[in-house]
Each structure stands twice: as structure tokens, then as C-alpha cells.
Scaffold this active site. Sequence first.
Site, PDB file in Angstrom:
ATOM      1  N   CYS A  58      16.965   8.557   0.747  1.00  0.00           N
ATOM      2  CA  CYS A  58      17.887   7.790   1.602  1.00  0.00           C
ATOM      3  C   CYS A  58      19.119   8.614   1.995  1.00  0.00           C
ATOM      4  CB  CYS A  58      18.288   6.504   0.908  1.00  0.00           C
ATOM      5  SG  CYS A  58      16.887   5.657   0.169  1.00  0.00           S
ATOM      6  N   CYS A 101      19.842  -7.261  -1.050  1.00  0.00           N
ATOM      7  CA  CYS A 101      19.040  -6.089  -0.702  1.00  0.00           C
ATOM      8  C   CYS A 101      19.175  -5.708   0.763  1.00  0.00           C
ATOM      9  CB  CYS A 101      17.568  -6.365  -0.985  1.00  0.00           C
ATOM     10  SG  CYS A 101      17.248  -6.933  -2.664  1.00  0.00           S
ATOM     11  N   ILE A 116      14.233  -3.631   5.530  1.00  0.00           N
ATOM     12  CA  ILE A 116      13.323  -2.581   5.997  1.00  0.00           C
ATOM     13  C   ILE A 116      13.563  -2.453   7.504  1.00  0.00           C
ATOM     14  CG2 ILE A 116      10.880  -2.048   6.375  1.00  0.00           C
ATOM     15  CD1 ILE A 116      10.395  -3.560   3.643  1.00  0.00           C
ATOM     16  N   LYS A 119      23.402  -3.044   4.257  1.00  0.00           N
ATOM     17  CA  LYS A 119      23.047  -4.437   4.000  1.00  0.00           C
ATOM     18  C   LYS A 119      22.779  -5.224   5.288  1.00  0.00           C
ATOM     19  CE  LYS A 119      22.238  -8.138   2.136  1.00  0.00           C
ATOM     20  NZ  LYS A 119      21.370  -8.255   3.285  1.00  0.00           N
ATOM     21  N   HIS A 152      18.794  -0.289   7.113  1.00  0.00           N
ATOM     22  CA  HIS A 152      18.679   0.975   6.381  1.00  0.00           C
ATOM     23  C   HIS A 152      17.401   1.726   6.771  1.00  0.00           C
ATOM     24  CE1 HIS A 152      18.833   3.984   3.387  1.00  0.00           C
ATOM     25  NE2 HIS A 152      18.328   3.329   2.374  1.00  0.00           N
TER      26      HIS A 152
END
Lengths: 392, 167
Positions: free
Chosen positions: A81, A205, A208, A332, A336
Site C-alpha cells: 500500500c 475499514c 476496495i 477511509k 484506497h
Amino acid sequence: MAVAIIGAGHSRFGNRRDVNVAELAWESMKQAFDRANVVQKDIDFYIVGMAGLWSSEAAVPSLIAEYAKLYAGSMRIEAACATGSASIGAGYNAIESGEADVVLILGLEKMQESPNPTVIEIIGRYGSYFWEFENFGLTFPAYYALYATAYMNAYNAKEEDFGNVAVKNHYYGSKNPYAQFQKEISLEQALNSPYIAWPFKLYDCSPITDGSACVILASEEKVKEFGLDDTVWIISQGSRTGTANLSKRENFLSFDSARRASQMAYRKAGIDAEKPYLHLDGADVHDCFTSAEIMAYEDLGFAKRGEGVELIREEQTYIGGRIPVNVDGGLKAKGHPVGATGVSQAVEAYKQLLGEAEKGRQVDIKHGRWLTHNIGGTGHYAYVTIYGLEKR
Amino acid sequence: MEYRKAGEKNIKEYGFPVTIDEKLGTLQWVDLRELTLSYLICIENIAPFFENMREGKLVTTRCPECGEIFFPPQKDCPNCMISEMEWIELGREGTLETLTVVFVRPPTFARYDPYVVAIVRLDDGVKITAWLRGDPEKVKIGDRVRIEIKRREKEGHYMYEIVPVEG
């Protein structure tokens, strides 16, 4: 030799099944070319930051050569990442060494070419494959949850505190037209969402995401030659690597790699590591999970050890507080897209410092400096980069 | 996979393996070249770890020069630059350092119910990541735990796991 960002571009993040890999790349590249007022022949070298595997195309630099008619030397970089910041670091070094004058950095990911369960499967493998994934089925949220549980226990943090990070980042995501989630959420919504990996719920989380982000870097000579005055300089970057197995870490309250990377970046930039927020206008930190943002406050010295949770309780990381953090929505809410994230943070630094962020999320720029904190895996790769209006 | 079926059906109806994205309504080509990944991971140099586990023992490597204990076991000592490591048996008891409950599992773990993953610091000093057997709500960080070796319920191979120490 100083290195500047002379142009930046950013695709809309989210489900981008309306474009293919090359088209998604071109969206941010086109904006960066326009903004820097350069064309393909001005680029000496280019780097594609992409983690891949969930998407079809692997030889993306060649795909770009063909689609965008960009034939300079190139490479693809992967650091989980933190891929985007690693790519910027490599571009910076290419210019600093004198080998190149203008370098294009493209961060790209098209994660939604695969179904979600496949992505969960792949991303769970960014630790120790054999000793963590193969026999114990750790997932990306679970790795961070191991830190979150320890943090809650040591400093009396609550799931509600984590939820408040999500509330803040969704609030700013609602003001960012490039964000995956452009709507505010309530604390209740966050707390009532289903568990993913205890203590994390869905709203703890990052999602995606498909997306691309691009910056064009240039040497000081080129900035003069092009006659540019609206540039942002790369002041410093620090990087460190953590162990594959989380069991090899000293404790689960801090990422040693991130803390040391920040100290390196502060030292090079001449920033007081005790109270760095006095020298910075804002920061983008790697909030792949909500607790990670709170830990980042401490690893970066925005709060003392164990007091990061107070910053979110007191709303000190909203605009107007001690230091605004993730006012683009963060990972968030903005999303991401793994390889694009670090470049997206750089684009945000560029926009904020030049006063070009959207209404309601532009920070008042006083110090002319912005920090990005980009973590690969679970503290496996740490990159802290400082951008500024004045060169070092 | 849902869209795989749709793609195959559409070869007949549309002439290509395509589907429409549910949210965006955009046309997608469904890739027909499905890939299965399963690696061959060399354990030759740490074979005693597995041989001992089969006998119910937990062993790892220690460097005879600097004395560092490595877990996971490793063939080489990067401190002393030597490869003649010794095998030692680890004590079974330790303290719970952290834990999580994995609700959303990878597809390759779908046949297991949500599982608890924990990290334990053994009294020898090394830390171990493993599944914790028992109710996660009844354990807390700092609790005494021990390592047990059992056959995995589904796959059937030996594996170490963490269990709370009674009392």
C-alpha cells in the site's frame, strides 16, 4: 538539486468499471500533462506504481507506452500500500542523481476487476505468507485489528473513538468530488455496521477501490526553464521497513517503521520532531483502518504516546484544530486503490499547498508544508514525505 | 462466480462472454482464463520443526554463538553470519499479547467458522501467532495461555494452537 511537482492529476476513485486499465491511467495523466503544460517528449523517465494481481494487465508501463505514446524509460514499482510513495521516492532520486530532469509518476490500481472475496484473499497475503496466512487465515483488517486490540487495552480507547475517525473522514470525503464515498455518516451508523475483524466493523475499514493519480516531477533547472511559479517541492522523505511477521514486532502500540521514517523525514526537513505540527499545515495519514489513523498521530509526533485518541475525541484533526488530517476523506472515504494511494496523497499535498482544494476542505496555509504518511502492509513499508512551497 | 456464469450464458445470446456491471450498467468482458495458485514452499531446512511437531513438541532454532532464538525458525543467523544453528525445544506457556476475531474470511478459509487469531509471548521471549481455541470474550490481554499441538479439524494436518490456562 531540488525536485518539484509541476503538475498533478487525479481520477475519480471508486467502482470504475466504466473504463479499462489504460483509460483509467490516462484520466490522471491527462490532467497532470495539462497542469504542468508539458507533453510526452518532455518526460525523461516514468514509473508506474501498482500492486496488481487483482487486475488483468501486468505490463502497465508498456500499456502506457502504447496508449499514451510515452516511450521514455520506465519501470513498475511495488511496495504494497506504500507503492505510490515508493514510486515518488524513486522518481525523486532519478532527478536528484542528474539522470533525469522530468519524471512522471503514475499510481494505479483497478481492484474491482476481481470479485471482493478474491481481493480479500490476495490482500491477506501482505504479511508473512507461510507463518500468518497459510495456516491462520489472517486478513488485512485482522492484521490491523491485532494492533487495535492492543491499543485499546493499553490506552483505554473505545470502538467509539475509532468510529469518530470514520465520521471525520466521511465528512471530508463528502466535500471531495474524487472520493469513493461522498456522503457523511453518523457515529451510530459506524457503530452499528457488521464486524469484519473484531474490533473493526465495516465502517472502520477502507474500501476496495479503482483509481489513478499522477504527478510530474521536475528538476529546479526545468522549473526555471519552463518558467513555472506554482510548484510544490519535495522537501524530504524518510523510509523504513518492518518485519514480515507481526510476532517479530516489539509491541502492538506503534509502528516502529513509521516512527523512524517520520524522524528521518523531519530531520532532513529541519522540522522539530517533538512538535512537528507547529511546522505543518496538515497531513494525509494512512487510515486504511480507523485505529491506524490514531496510531499515526502518535508515530508522527502529533500527539504523545497514548494520547492520539484524545486528538480525535477533541476534534483536533478537523480543520481549525491542532493539525488537520485527511481532509480529502483519507483512505477511509476517498478510497484506497493500493498503488495510487501514495500518489493521491501527493496530489492532495499539491492542491492544499497551492490553495486549490475544494470548498469546505481547504486548509489555511501558513507554514507552506504538508506531510504524507503512507504505510505498506501492516507497518511493513513506511514512507513519510514532506512537501513544501519553498524548496529546502 | 456469478459473473462467470453470466459470461458463459452470454456467449450463446450475445456472441461474447460479457456481462453488465450491476451498479454502473457498463459492459464488461468476462475473463475466461481462470487462474489457480498453490505454491511449493521449501521447508527442507526447517524440517525438524515439522518432525517434532508431529511428536507433539514445539522446537525452533537458536544461534550457538549469539544465543538469539528465532521464531519462526531460520536456517541462518544474520548476526553472526553462520548457518550451523541448533534446535531447542520451546516452553509451552506464555502471556496473551493481542487478539482478533476474523469474521470476514478469505474464500480459502470459508469452511471454518469465524476464528480467533492471537499473538502470545512465550516465557522464552519469542512471540507466536496462532489460532486461539475457546471463547474470545472470556480471554483478555495479559492472560496466561499455553501452546498445544493438534490436528486441524478440516485439513487434518498438525498445527500448534493457543489455549487459555485454566484458573
